[in-house]
Write a protein that holds these residues in place. Structure first.
Motif, mmCIF file in Angstrom:
data_model
loop_
_atom_site.group_PDB
_atom_site.id
_atom_site.type_symbol
_atom_site.label_atom_id
_atom_site.label_comp_id
_atom_site.label_asym_id
_atom_site.label_seq_id
_atom_site.Cartn_x
_atom_site.Cartn_y
_atom_site.Cartn_z
ATOM 1 N N GLU A 381 0.898 -1.000 -0.060
ATOM 2 C CA GLU A 381 -0.415 0.023 0.263
ATOM 3 C C GLU A 381 0.757 1.099 0.090
ATOM 4 O O GLU A 381 1.905 1.024 0.572
ATOM 5 N N ASN A 382 0.661 2.161 -0.815
ATOM 6 C CA ASN A 382 0.932 3.172 -1.251
ATOM 7 C C ASN A 382 0.591 4.616 -0.927
ATOM 8 O O ASN A 382 -0.334 4.548 -1.161
ATOM 9 N N THR A 383 0.751 5.455 0.107
ATOM 10 C CA THR A 383 0.374 6.985 -0.411
ATOM 11 C C THR A 383 0.732 7.464 -1.334
ATOM 12 O O THR A 383 2.045 8.286 -1.266
ATOM 13 N N TYR A 384 -0.442 8.543 -2.316
ATOM 14 C CA TYR A 384 0.184 9.523 -2.881
ATOM 15 C C TYR A 384 -0.177 10.270 -3.389
ATOM 16 O O TYR A 384 -1.625 10.493 -2.762
ATOM 17 N N ILE A 385 0.216 12.263 -3.868
ATOM 18 C CA ILE A 385 -0.276 13.008 -4.056
ATOM 19 C C ILE A 385 -1.011 13.186 -5.801
ATOM 20 O O ILE A 385 0.515 13.080 -6.092
ATOM 21 N N VAL A 386 -1.703 13.992 -5.421
ATOM 22 C CA VAL A 386 -2.551 13.635 -6.904
ATOM 23 C C VAL A 386 -2.174 14.614 -7.828
ATOM 24 O O VAL A 386 -2.500 16.275 -7.134
ATOM 25 N N ARG A 387 -1.349 15.237 -8.526
ATOM 26 C CA ARG A 387 -0.596 16.587 -8.684
ATOM 27 C C ARG A 387 -1.249 17.080 -9.595
ATOM 28 O O ARG A 387 -1.527 16.484 -10.575
ATOM 29 N N ALA A 388 -0.860 18.468 -9.651
ATOM 30 C CA ALA A 388 -2.081 19.365 -10.650
ATOM 31 C C ALA A 388 -0.945 18.715 -12.523
ATOM 32 O O ALA A 388 -1.897 18.729 -13.078
ATOM 33 N N ASP A 389 0.109 18.682 -12.698
ATOM 34 C CA ASP A 389 1.129 18.083 -13.328
ATOM 35 C C ASP A 389 0.525 17.256 -13.891
ATOM 36 O O ASP A 389 1.011 16.462 -14.813
ATOM 37 N N GLY A 390 0.070 16.010 -13.398
ATOM 38 C CA GLY A 390 -0.580 14.783 -13.698
ATOM 39 C C GLY A 390 0.235 14.110 -13.136
ATOM 40 O O GLY A 390 -0.272 12.397 -13.030
ATOM 41 N N ALA A 391 1.169 13.906 -12.733
ATOM 42 C CA ALA A 391 2.192 13.011 -11.901
ATOM 43 C C ALA A 391 0.704 12.623 -10.470
ATOM 44 O O ALA A 391 0.151 13.031 -9.538
ATOM 45 N N MET A 392 1.078 11.356 -9.860
ATOM 46 C CA MET A 392 1.390 11.247 -8.514
ATOM 47 C C MET A 392 1.959 10.859 -7.891
ATOM 48 O O MET A 392 3.257 9.639 -8.342
ATOM 49 N N GLU A 393 2.487 11.237 -6.873
ATOM 50 C CA GLU A 393 3.711 11.302 -6.612
ATOM 51 C C GLU A 393 3.566 10.659 -4.827
ATOM 52 O O GLU A 393 2.954 11.190 -4.320
ATOM 53 N N ARG A 394 4.282 9.563 -5.122
ATOM 54 C CA ARG A 394 3.958 8.732 -3.783
ATOM 55 C C ARG A 394 5.154 9.080 -2.629
ATOM 56 O O ARG A 394 5.879 9.774 -2.674
ATOM 57 N N ILE A 395 3.937 9.229 -1.837
ATOM 58 C CA ILE A 395 4.937 10.210 -0.868
ATOM 59 C C ILE A 395 5.207 8.452 0.671
ATOM 60 O O ILE A 395 6.113 9.052 1.748
ATOM 61 N N THR A 396 5.291 7.799 0.317
ATOM 62 C CA THR A 396 5.681 6.352 1.158
ATOM 63 C C THR A 396 6.299 5.529 0.644
ATOM 64 O O THR A 396 6.331 4.990 -0.158
ATOM 65 N N CYS A 397 7.717 5.189 1.039
ATOM 66 C CA CYS A 397 8.884 5.047 0.341
ATOM 67 C C CYS A 397 9.633 4.098 0.204
ATOM 68 O O CYS A 397 10.555 4.206 -0.206
ATOM 69 N N ALA A 398 8.927 2.998 0.710
ATOM 70 C CA ALA A 398 9.757 1.815 1.854
ATOM 71 C C ALA A 398 10.134 1.330 0.658
ATOM 72 O O ALA A 398 8.727 1.218 -0.753
ATOM 73 N N PRO A 399 11.312 0.036 0.235
ATOM 74 C CA PRO A 399 11.483 -0.701 -1.101
ATOM 75 C C PRO A 399 10.073 -1.641 -0.767
ATOM 76 O O PRO A 399 9.932 -1.723 -0.050
ATOM 77 N N GLU A 400 9.692 -1.814 -2.440
ATOM 78 C CA GLU A 400 8.313 -2.219 -2.294
ATOM 79 C C GLU A 400 8.239 -3.988 -2.188
ATOM 80 O O GLU A 400 7.032 -4.811 -2.502
ATOM 81 N N ASP A 401 9.919 -4.431 -2.037
ATOM 82 C CA ASP A 401 9.443 -6.216 -2.741
ATOM 83 C C ASP A 401 9.601 -6.313 -0.972
ATOM 84 O O ASP A 401 9.522 -6.244 -0.076
ATOM 85 N N ILE A 402 9.138 -7.991 -1.393
ATOM 86 C CA ILE A 402 9.103 -8.293 -0.262
ATOM 87 C C ILE A 402 10.277 -8.457 0.629
ATOM 88 O O ILE A 402 11.689 -9.120 0.165
ATOM 89 N N VAL A 403 10.405 -8.185 1.666
ATOM 90 C CA VAL A 403 11.884 -7.411 2.461
ATOM 91 C C VAL A 403 11.635 -8.853 2.961
ATOM 92 O O VAL A 403 11.234 -9.148 4.672
#
Lengths: 406, 406
Positions: A381-403
């Motif tokens: 699960e990640n949290t994203y900011i929907v930006r005016a420039d069209g990008a979804m900015e990810r703000i939860t940046c821990a590695p995504e594979d199974i650790v």
């Protein structure tokens, strides 16, 4: 003072802790959402009061629909707040005389938080504003709060960064032979030491949320009463959700979904861990979850229909042969994402029949998860900011594979 | 499974986790409190549902006033509960047809939880029971739940015993140079490892409670928005109560008021600690608090007026020359004790204008506390069961003097 924590003491007695510009932005959003449905909004829900003032107090915020007029703060507790717009009261029945003394007309219609204030609380205010037509402030505030200001986005980024730091140390908190709850307790402590405020606000009459959940093994598939993505039996039938004391077994996934509230604004992040190499099916499900997050982050922009993002996620799960495990197995959650901010379940909702449309400034937790029988819960699960420039900015940046927990 | 935690898995799918006799006692209390004010009670508040069923679910419990009829459980989530009185529903509008199919008449009057369910939630149920007169189930449930059954008392004793064990190890959790929040975090962890469920239910539209509070120094005197005995600025204006990162200074009192919920039923206990000999004034205030607790425990019995116990406490504080510091200094809490159980703020309330009268089976937290300027918060809190034999049984049994942190 611990430097990890905010210093809000120099400003302790100031009624409004937001800058005038920041508060004006928020009042503008509330008034735009209100339209002409009422002449005033009266707020008493802690989450809404915090949105308007940057602090919680016990009492009422009175917001005239007329943008030329300032809010008035009717404060029961604490008793030390200062400001020319502060009215110390003991009960709401004092409000009309105070408004009149300030030269403010009594409203002919008033919007109250019908979705979060008790029936008794609303009825009492209706008598205070005798004769005024009743409107509903709950959808107004939900709409206003769904689009975060630049300042709110900064608070969310700060929460996300601290949240990420906690996730990075999780492998160091693990010891072989631990149960789910024992690992969760160490993560709770690490969160608190990082500055987590503990409390997580949640909307809805029957929702409750402690700090988050750690799930492993079959427990992940136990349905819960709460409208969360995953279940779990919990430790006791009085709070039936999450960890139940299951042993963390080698090669089985451990899903960590412990929330991040470091600023009054919260981020959602989930990652999976494993003591020893996980099964290929588990890896595949985690990769599918990552791919869905990436696809939603690619597709989501201002104007995107929230239901289209749900459909995208479900389609990808089906194509991966994982449809029957998507968002649970014995019971399925009805969404794949939701807004987050002051509360953990804000707008927009990524669900099949959602009418929400993404806007710049939305902050959305995306959580495509699976429950694989015999293995447990898998996904991120990640949290994203929907930006005016069209990008979804990810703000939860821990590695995504199974650790690895080794 | 961690043996510290309940094993409720063998009975996971059983709708009602109470014995038939235990549930009958509770239904009897509800019906007695209801009298003839309504033909049925419909509950959806988690605390009330837990009281009736021994578990929380999302949905509604329908209780006919007629004691010859059994409750019906309308369950939205989870989807796996079994029992002949269970009706799986998606929305409350399905309730009337299901009642009719069971041969139950639609009620001509219905009691709903007007004090805890949102206005929208109540209005929706009013439409479901179109034409039925509305009564208030909140005072009914408050009255029913105020007198604990023998089984509930046992759960409270269990919580009290585990709570006490946590307090006994607090000196071992302390290290010189700690802040209030750092000590609190270690106490939270110790509580969780002892089996604390984390969540603490609290009644009231504007109340919120995390696990409890640790207060030291001047921070104790910062007024908070919440209706608790003590305040504190907290770490952030979004949750302005409790520890604020203050350094624990030698010879200054540290008040620990971390709640104990180990069984779904919670105990309240407060104790003071000190790194080095506390000042004589601090000792005196703690002795006064102990003396007030002892006097209330001696005076309280079935039939005692709750307000008389408040008066007793206030008189003793005045006679000790501590009146101006009693229950706070910059702001004063308006009570010296309160019922506890499923929620932290139940009946009876020990306050100047309380109309409550003690009954056998009440469980009451008594917390005569002081804030001494320049020192901080001082005093103790105990939870007592009001017994039929006239004794107040203390169930929070940690030592009551100021405990050395050395």
């Amino acid at each position: 003072m611990n430097p990890l924590f905010h210093d809000h003491h120099s400003s302790e007695a100031r009624m409004v802790l937001l800058t005038a510009d920041e508060q004006a932005l928020r009042l503008g959003r509330i008034r735009a959402a209100l339209g002409d449905t009422a002449e005033a909004v009266v707020l008493r829900d802690n989450a809404d009061i915090y949105y308007v003032c940057g602090r919680v107090f016990s009492g009422y915020v009175y917001i005239p629909a007329d943008a030329a007029l300032l809010p008035v703060y009717f404060v029961r507790r604490p008793n030390h707040l200062l400001g020319e717009d502060v009215e110390a009261i003991r009960k709401p029945e004092e409000i009309p005389a105070r408004l009149e003394a300030r030269g403010l007309p009594l409203p002919k219609s008033v919007a109250l938080e019908l979705g979060s204030v008790s029936y008794d609380g609303v009825e009492r205010l209706r008598h205070v504003f005798e004769g005024a037509a009743l409107a509903n402030a709950t959808p107004v505030m939900r709409k206003a709060r769904a689009v975060k200001t630049a300042f709110e986005q900064e608070l969310l980024r700060t929460s996300g960064a601290k949240h990420t730091r906690v996730y990075e140390i999780i492998p160091r908190l693990y010891r072989e032979g631990m149960t789910d709850i024992e690992l969760q307790i160490e993560i709770e402590r690490a969160s608190r030491l990082q500055g987590c405020l503990g409390q997580f606000r949640v909307a809805g009459d029957d929702m409750e949320l402690f700090m988050g959940n750690v799930l492993t093994g079959d427990n992940a598939d136990t349905p819960s009463p709460y409208d969360f993505a995953m279940g779990g039996a919990g430790l006791d039938p009085s709070i039936p959700v999450g960890a139940n004391g299951s042993l963390i077994e080698p090669h089985k996934p451990v899903m960590v979904d412990v929330n991040g509230n470091y600023t009054g604004y919260m981020t959602d992040m989930t990652r999976c861990y494993s003591d020893g190499e996980p099964d290929a099916r588990v890896r595949k499900a985690n990769e599918c979850s990552r791919a869905i997050c990436a696809a939603i982050a690619e597709a989501g922009r201002p104007g995107t229909e929230a239901k289209a993002l749900y459909d995208l996620a479900e389609t990808m799960a089906r194509e991966a042969g994982l449809k029957e495990y998507f968002m649970g197995c014995r019971s399925h959650a009805g969404f794949v994402g939701h807004g987050v901010g002051i509360e953990v379940n804000e707008a927009p909702v990524l669900a099949p029949r959602s009418r929400d449309v993404l806007e710049a400034g939305n902050v959305i937790a995306v959580e495509p998860k699976f429950v694989l029988p015999g293995y447990g819960a898998v996904g991120i699960e990640n949290t994203y900011i929907v930006r005016a420039d069209g990008a979804m900015e990810r703000i939860t940046c821990a590695p995504e594979d199974i650790v690895s927990l080794k």
